[in-house]
Design a protein around this motif. Sequence first.
Motif: not given
Length: 295
Positions: A236-249, A119-128
């Motif tokens: 797909h690994p969510l901890y690698t840069p690029g594609g779909l990833e989970v970021l700290d928040g 909860l509070g973490k970020l999902l990123r894919r391209d500009e979204v």
Amino acid sequence: MRSIRSISSVHSTQPFRRTPGFKPHLSPPTNAAGEASSMTTSGAPTATPPRFKRSSPRKKSQLRSRRLASGDAQAAGSPALTRAPPPVSLEVDAVPPIGRALPREFFEVDALDLAPRLLGKLLRRDEVVLRITEVEAYRPNDSACHGRFGITARTAPFGPGGHAYVYLCYGLHMMLNVVADMEGVGAAVLIRSCSPVSGLETIQRRRGQQTEKPILLTGPGKVGQALGLSTDWSNHPLYTPGGLEVLDGPEPEGILIGPRVGIEYASPEHVAAPWRFAIAGTPWISAPKNTLRPR
């Protein structure tokens, strides 16, 4: 040397000889009161403008304040002045800072531990970029978990923790799960709802809705659609840069818990298990909300 008096008496037809270094002093014409008056280009005197006493800066400020208070701004010899309206305080959600990608070890824990931590973490894919606001935990030996049948073609993507598991629900919705625990355990966290952080236009286009209301992202199928996911993203690994990833928040200040949604087929103990987690105080939560309570 001739004096000024003798020069002025010379006939006007005689040429005037200027003595080197000599600068005559010509007094300005005066009026009847003996005051100096200005001359026009034709030589005719003009009316002397009246003299006004210069006011001190402090007095000017006091006069201006009085005129503004009475609404007589034009009488001060300046355009009408209007006071700027006081600033309006808008109550909006703060945009969370975008952090780094979370390490693989972050995900290699029990799904019940990972779910509230997401909860509070970020999902990123391209500009979204989306902020996770609601999740559900699914554990091994859980009658509501896909892993209850063991390793199959559908559950094989569970794999190691930190990978994506995307499956098609009812032939319509792409459901994004974050694999939890160690490889072979068969546990995951379902992303139920998010709030938008960036890429709103892309989210609206993918969703086919021109709205900024929570209906845009409250539901797991809506999250998958907003990210433009397909089952190809599984494993797909969510901890690698690029594609779909989970970021700290930033961590939420409060968390709500309750039973999971749509698992009536599971055993009664698992139907009632409070393994649904949501950020308290946010409208970006799917229905039903009345089954949630403070943790």
